[in-house]
Scaffold this motif. Structure first.
Motif, short mmCIF file in Angstrom:
data_model
loop_
_atom_site.label_atom_id
_atom_site.label_comp_id
_atom_site.label_asym_id
_atom_site.label_seq_id
_atom_site.Cartn_x
_atom_site.Cartn_y
_atom_site.Cartn_z
N HIS A 61 8.89 4.27 -10.62
CA HIS A 61 8.34 2.93 -10.49
C HIS A 61 6.86 2.95 -10.09
CE1 HIS A 61 11.75 0.28 -11.13
NE2 HIS A 61 12.51 1.07 -10.40
N HIS A 62 6.27 4.14 -10.00
CA HIS A 62 4.89 4.27 -9.52
C HIS A 62 4.75 3.71 -8.11
CE1 HIS A 62 0.76 5.18 -9.60
NE2 HIS A 62 0.27 4.06 -10.12
N ALA A 63 5.78 3.92 -7.29
CA ALA A 63 5.77 3.47 -5.91
C ALA A 63 5.57 4.62 -4.93
CB ALA A 63 7.09 2.75 -5.58
N PHE A 64 5.41 5.84 -5.46
CA PHE A 64 5.28 7.02 -4.61
C PHE A 64 3.85 7.20 -4.12
CE2 PHE A 64 4.83 11.60 -3.86
CZ PHE A 64 5.95 11.87 -3.08
N SER A 65 2.88 7.02 -5.02
CA SER A 65 1.47 7.21 -4.67
C SER A 65 0.61 6.37 -5.59
CB SER A 65 1.08 8.69 -4.80
OG SER A 65 0.93 9.06 -6.16
N ASP A 66 -0.69 6.45 -5.38
CA ASP A 66 -1.63 5.74 -6.26
C ASP A 66 -1.96 6.53 -7.52
OD1 ASP A 66 -1.83 3.58 -4.50
OD2 ASP A 66 -3.49 4.49 -3.38
N LYS B 290 0.83 -1.20 0.00
CA LYS B 290 0.00 0.00 0.00
C LYS B 290 0.87 1.25 0.00
CE LYS B 290 -3.96 -2.17 2.28
NZ LYS B 290 -4.88 -2.16 3.44
N ARG B 291 0.55 2.19 -0.90
CA ARG B 291 1.29 3.44 -1.03
C ARG B 291 0.52 4.56 -0.35
NH1 ARG B 291 1.61 1.90 -7.31
NH2 ARG B 291 -0.59 1.70 -6.78
N SER B 292 1.23 5.36 0.41
CA SER B 292 0.62 6.49 1.11
C SER B 292 1.18 7.79 0.55
CB SER B 292 0.91 6.41 2.62
OG SER B 292 0.58 7.63 3.26
N LEU B 293 0.30 8.59 -0.04
CA LEU B 293 0.73 9.87 -0.61
C LEU B 293 1.31 10.77 0.47
CD1 LEU B 293 0.82 11.76 -3.08
CD2 LEU B 293 -1.49 12.52 -2.47
N LEU B 294 0.66 10.81 1.63
CA LEU B 294 1.12 11.67 2.73
C LEU B 294 2.48 11.21 3.24
CD1 LEU B 294 0.43 14.03 4.61
CD2 LEU B 294 -0.67 12.39 6.14
N ARG B 295 2.62 9.92 3.45
CA ARG B 295 3.90 9.41 3.97
C ARG B 295 5.02 9.61 2.96
NH1 ARG B 295 4.98 3.49 6.84
NH2 ARG B 295 7.16 3.91 7.44
N THR C 134 6.88 -1.73 -7.47
CA THR C 134 5.90 -0.69 -7.10
C THR C 134 5.69 -0.62 -5.59
OG1 THR C 134 4.06 -2.24 -7.39
CG2 THR C 134 4.67 -0.91 -9.30
N MET C 135 6.40 -1.43 -4.84
CA MET C 135 6.31 -1.38 -3.38
C MET C 135 7.08 -0.16 -2.86
SD MET C 135 7.82 -4.07 -0.59
CE MET C 135 6.99 -5.45 -1.37
N PRO C 136 6.47 0.67 -2.01
CA PRO C 136 7.19 1.85 -1.49
C PRO C 136 8.36 1.45 -0.59
CG PRO C 136 5.06 1.59 -0.40
CD PRO C 136 5.09 0.60 -1.53
N HIS C 137 9.37 2.29 -0.59
CA HIS C 137 10.62 1.96 0.11
C HIS C 137 10.42 1.79 1.60
CE1 HIS C 137 11.26 5.91 2.06
NE2 HIS C 137 10.66 6.41 0.99
#
Length: 381
Positions: free
Chosen positions: A109-114, A46-51, A323-326
């Motif tokens: 990688h489209h891992a930053f947000s949705d 799950k990607r969190s734009l805020l985080r 696409t998994m966030p770091h």
């Protein structure tokens, strides 16, 4: 200690070193990508734009803090402390800006947000400020992930078979030669890769990351390559205006040297992720995506792991699920290690020692037997 069991004997340093260099399995794994994904807690995807933005804000705050301290107070320091302070600034700023580069890498990688448009906007801005053509890199890097470990189709740090190694390489396989090779690679490697595809896969004609009509890209990607070029040109013009106003020496000290360190770390990190005596490469007769993705190694950069947002010590998981966030990659790595077993490779050798060892040991690749499709690093001429 279990019931009726025996206490395990800790491995010695020599044994640990031997295990780190032991070849990883190259046969088809007894698990699938689906099996690996099931081993990872679902929230890790799950990607969190805020985080994600919190990391951008934090890194940029540190960047501007270092900039403010350097430009406001260094000139007040008595000699020689003023001259000693600048190298400290260069190293610290270069490391933090490498972290900024990694966040833009997440965007690619489209891992930053949705939201793809958010990822591309943030990535374009951050990479352009570091003179990186964002979309150009994004598309070639995507093909690297699609073809990792393939001698014919991988895009970056593609090793040469012995028959294609340059004739002068054997004369550089000595300490002075390695020093020269490493200096050139770390300082010029990134711009040479972008401009001339040095160390990239061979194409049937000239390949350049700035060329919208080059063989790296297709017609659908062409407009975005132009946008990348505009981003780099805009940053270059701003830097030109700053140099006119502040002077070239000021610009070099504040921006140029930290950027050189960013580029050096970028090349070093990528090189060490894909270059290791234990890792195989495959030709078309043997390559498949999963074995290629597993032909990478996690490294330990100490405190810099966190500064670099763990791109260094979670690279295997990243290649499996890009696409998994770091900020979930460490948890995912711990979850998949028991399943991967010997297919997972970690080397805790300090990066500066590993750099020297790999430059000495990993000069070309060749199969153990003729006509075999699995290639291993070697250095014997």
């Amino acid at each position: 200690m279990g019931a009726g069991g025996r206490m395990s004997v800790p491995a010695t340093k020599g044994e640990e070193k031997k295990n780190q260099l032991k070849r990883v399995p190259y046969s088809k794994p007894p698990f699938t990508v689906g099996d690996i994904k099931k081993a990872i807690p679902p929230h890790c995807f799950k990607r969190s734009l805020l985080r994600s933005f919190s990391y951008v804000v934090y890194d940029l705050f540190i960047v501007f803090l270092f900039y403010y301290i350097a430009t406001s107070y260094f000139h007040l320091l008595p000699s020689p402390f003023c001259y000693l302070a600048w190298p400290v600034y260069w190293i610290l700023q270069g490391c933090v800006c490498t972290g900024v580069w990694v966040i833009a890498h997440e965007c690619g990688h489209h891992a930053f947000s949705d939201y793809q448009w958010v990822d591309d906007t943030v990535g374009l801005i951050l990479h352009s400020t570091l003179l990186v053509p964002y979309f150009s890199w994004k598309y070639s890097h995507r093909r690297h992930h699609s073809n990792t470990g393939s001698l014919e189709r991988d895009e970056v740090f593609v090793p040469k078979p012995k028959s294609k190694v340059y004739w002068f390489s054997k004369y550089l396989n000595n300490p002075p030669g390695r020093v020269m090779t490493l200096v050139v690679t770390l300082t010029l490697g990134w711009p040479l890769y972008l401009a001339f595809n040095v160390s990239g896969r061979p194409y049937d004609r000239f390949a350049c990351h700035y060329d919208p009509y080059g063989p790296i890209y297709n017609a659908r990607e062409r407009l975005q390559i132009y946008i990348s070029d505009v981003g780099v040109i805009t940053t270059t013009y701003i830097l030109y205006r700053v140099a006119l106003a502040k002077g070239l020496v000021w610009l070099t000290c504040v921006y140029g040297v930290p950027l050189l360190i960013v580029n050096s770390f970028l090349v070093l990190i990528t090189y060490l992720q894909h270059t290791h005596p234990s890792l195989p490469h495959y030709d078309s007769s043997e390559w498949d995506w999963l074995r290629g993705a597993l032909a990478t190694v996690d490294r330990d950069y100490g405190v810099l792991n966190k500064v670099f947002h763990n791109i260094t010590d979670t690279h295997v998981a990243h290649h499996l699920f890009s696409t998994m966030p770091h900020y979930h990659a460490m948890e995912a790595t711990k979850a998949i290690k028991p399943l991967l077993g010997e297919y997972y490779q970690f080397d805790g050798t300090p990066f500066y020692k590993a750099m020297w060892r790999e430059a000495k040991e990993c000069l070309y690749v060749e199969p153990d037997e003729p006509n075999q499709g699995v290639f291993w690093y070697n250095n014997k001429f």
